[in-house]
Design a protein around this motif. Sequence first.
Motif, PDB file in Angstrom:
ATOM      1  N   ILE A 250       0.873  -1.263   0.057  1.00  0.00           N
ATOM      2  CA  ILE A 250      -0.238   0.169   0.180  1.00  0.00           C
ATOM      3  C   ILE A 250       0.879   1.127  -0.135  1.00  0.00           C
ATOM      4  N   ALA A 251       0.653   2.224  -1.016  1.00  0.00           N
ATOM      5  CA  ALA A 251       1.539   3.148  -0.973  1.00  0.00           C
ATOM      6  C   ALA A 251       0.901   4.333  -1.493  1.00  0.00           C
ATOM      7  N   TRP A 252       1.461   5.632  -1.489  1.00  0.00           N
ATOM      8  CA  TRP A 252       0.943   6.925  -2.044  1.00  0.00           C
ATOM      9  C   TRP A 252       1.698   7.054  -3.409  1.00  0.00           C
ATOM     10  N   ASP A 253       1.010   7.146  -4.563  1.00  0.00           N
ATOM     11  CA  ASP A 253       1.590   7.088  -5.777  1.00  0.00           C
ATOM     12  C   ASP A 253       1.719   8.685  -6.099  1.00  0.00           C
ATOM     13  N   LEU A 254       3.093   8.989  -6.047  1.00  0.00           N
ATOM     14  CA  LEU A 254       3.293  10.443  -6.276  1.00  0.00           C
ATOM     15  C   LEU A 254       2.944  11.109  -7.561  1.00  0.00           C
ATOM     16  N   ASP A 255       3.105  10.091  -8.666  1.00  0.00           N
ATOM     17  CA  ASP A 255       2.554  10.728 -10.059  1.00  0.00           C
ATOM     18  C   ASP A 255       1.175  10.694 -10.171  1.00  0.00           C
ATOM     19  N   ARG A 256       0.424   9.993  -9.552  1.00  0.00           N
ATOM     20  CA  ARG A 256      -1.037   9.906  -9.681  1.00  0.00           C
ATOM     21  C   ARG A 256      -1.728  10.600  -8.342  1.00  0.00           C
ATOM     22  N   ALA A 257      -1.127  11.085  -7.427  1.00  0.00           N
ATOM     23  CA  ALA A 257      -1.480  11.917  -6.160  1.00  0.00           C
ATOM     24  C   ALA A 257      -2.554  10.961  -5.646  1.00  0.00           C
ATOM     25  N   ASP A 258      -2.493   9.789  -5.404  1.00  0.00           N
ATOM     26  CA  ASP A 258      -3.643   8.986  -4.733  1.00  0.00           C
ATOM     27  C   ASP A 258      -3.024   7.748  -4.333  1.00  0.00           C
ATOM     28  N   TRP A 259      -3.764   6.982  -3.389  1.00  0.00           N
ATOM     29  CA  TRP A 259      -3.349   5.769  -2.890  1.00  0.00           C
ATOM     30  C   TRP A 259      -3.430   4.807  -4.059  1.00  0.00           C
ATOM     31  N   ARG A 260      -2.437   3.551  -3.895  1.00  0.00           N
ATOM     32  CA  ARG A 260      -2.483   2.559  -4.800  1.00  0.00           C
ATOM     33  C   ARG A 260      -2.040   1.331  -4.102  1.00  0.00           C
ATOM     34  N   THR A 261      -2.446   0.235  -4.354  1.00  0.00           N
ATOM     35  CA  THR A 261      -2.283  -1.110  -3.856  1.00  0.00           C
ATOM     36  C   THR A 261      -1.501  -1.930  -5.304  1.00  0.00           C
ATOM     37  N   PHE A 262      -0.269  -2.544  -4.601  1.00  0.00           N
ATOM     38  CA  PHE A 262       0.583  -3.044  -5.691  1.00  0.00           C
ATOM     39  C   PHE A 262       0.827  -4.517  -5.422  1.00  0.00           C
ATOM     40  N   ARG A 263       0.827  -5.332  -6.386  1.00  0.00           N
ATOM     41  CA  ARG A 263       1.226  -6.766  -6.072  1.00  0.00           C
ATOM     42  C   ARG A 263       2.921  -6.837  -5.836  1.00  0.00           C
ATOM     43  N   VAL A 264       3.412  -7.458  -4.821  1.00  0.00           N
ATOM     44  CA  VAL A 264       4.847  -7.100  -4.628  1.00  0.00           C
ATOM     45  C   VAL A 264       5.313  -8.061  -5.489  1.00  0.00           C
ATOM     46  N   ASP A 265       4.956  -9.423  -5.972  1.00  0.00           N
ATOM     47  CA  ASP A 265       5.534 -10.170  -6.944  1.00  0.00           C
ATOM     48  C   ASP A 265       5.749  -9.446  -8.251  1.00  0.00           C
ATOM     49  N   ARG A 266       5.265  -8.450  -8.484  1.00  0.00           N
ATOM     50  CA  ARG A 266       5.290  -7.782  -9.869  1.00  0.00           C
ATOM     51  C   ARG A 266       6.332  -6.325  -9.691  1.00  0.00           C
ATOM     52  N   ILE A 267       6.743  -6.114  -8.513  1.00  0.00           N
ATOM     53  CA  ILE A 267       7.557  -4.926  -8.284  1.00  0.00           C
ATOM     54  C   ILE A 267       9.199  -5.252  -8.443  1.00  0.00           C
ATOM     55  N   ARG A 268       9.653  -4.527  -9.220  1.00  0.00           N
ATOM     56  CA  ARG A 268      11.011  -4.730  -9.678  1.00  0.00           C
ATOM     57  C   ARG A 268      11.618  -3.353  -9.045  1.00  0.00           C
ATOM     58  N   PRO A 269      12.143  -3.243  -7.904  1.00  0.00           N
ATOM     59  CA  PRO A 269      12.837  -2.046  -7.267  1.00  0.00           C
ATOM     60  C   PRO A 269      13.833  -1.440  -7.908  1.00  0.00           C
ATOM     61  N   ARG A 270      14.024  -0.250  -7.915  1.00  0.00           N
ATOM     62  CA  ARG A 270      15.090   0.800  -8.757  1.00  0.00           C
ATOM     63  C   ARG A 270      15.753   1.006  -7.515  1.00  0.00           C
ATOM     64  N   THR A 271      17.384   1.233  -7.805  1.00  0.00           N
ATOM     65  CA  THR A 271      18.143   2.031  -6.926  1.00  0.00           C
ATOM     66  C   THR A 271      19.062   3.184  -7.427  1.00  0.00           C
TER      67      THR A 271
END
Length: 336
Positions: A188-209
């Motif tokens: 559960i995260a606040w999406d900065l580009d969409r200015a709204d709360w979003r829910t993301f499937r963790v298995d589909r996340i590829r973190p950037r550093t």
Amino acid sequence: MQKTSSRLLALLSLLQTHRDWSGDDLAERLDITPRTVRRDIDRLRELGYPILAFKGPSGGYRLDAGSQLPPLLFDDGQAVALALALQSAATSPTIGEDAARALSTIRQVMPSRLRQRIDMLRVTAVQSPETGSASLVGTQLLMEVSRVIHAREELRFDYGHDATGLAEQPRRTQPHHLVTCRGHWYLIAWDLDRADWRTFRVDRIRPRTPTGPRFTARDLPGADVAAFVAGRFRGTDGSTADWPCHGEVILNLPAQAVAPFAQDGIVEELGPDRCRLSLGSWSWTGLAAAIGRFDTEIQVIGPPQLTGAFAELAARYANAAGTVRSAPPPDAETSR
């Protein structure tokens, strides 16, 4: 008096059972002098055990958390319980491989009498049909997402519609909570580009550093994580909304250990060894019994009906534990 090696093991076993021990209590339990206790504490520290001393009438000691995991000492009951828990966790899509490796490691160092007991008590944990399609999430990814949540750092990641393809632009988020529902991990995260709360499937996340700057956490709508997640998936992902009784508790267990056995509940990570469980059931006592199977300390958040159900079950179990039935006398015809 015990030999030094066996005395050190006995001292370590005592330090693991309680949070604090006074020097006099340890000396009495081990039948040694307080001076010998101090020397043995120093020896354990040299072996890597982080033992803290605290002030008091007679001084005291506490086994603290350290930077490395030192060798642990389990009694027979703890060793059997740990092995059985790992057998059940071995079917988890998230921690199954790690649980199987941990079980193999523990089994190798077990005394033969305990190993035989474990080998006779084979447990096969069968997942319910609802969780059969659970997503595979590596523990490293869960740990990284947990880290940025607790550090309150912005998380940038690529997000795909499936495990292989990345069909969307990189996301910039302020991560808020890590939860699990119906076999899937969600961020559960606040999406900065969409200015709204979003829910993301963790298995589909590829973190950037690297991660982004620190931020001040926002308040989640309704201030209730379980209600937020249930509202997002009601009618499509089978939330617990259809159960007549709902309750929330805090368990002294990692979210990864609770999630595979929470059925259609919602598990929210609160720390490395604590999580919040929101669960439903057909009755309050049934809900209390379902939560009690996790075999850990329980803090009830609500509602009051759940607290009452725990009290009712406690009275029933106490009555059952105190009831001893003697065997009926043999039938006269049979005894001839």
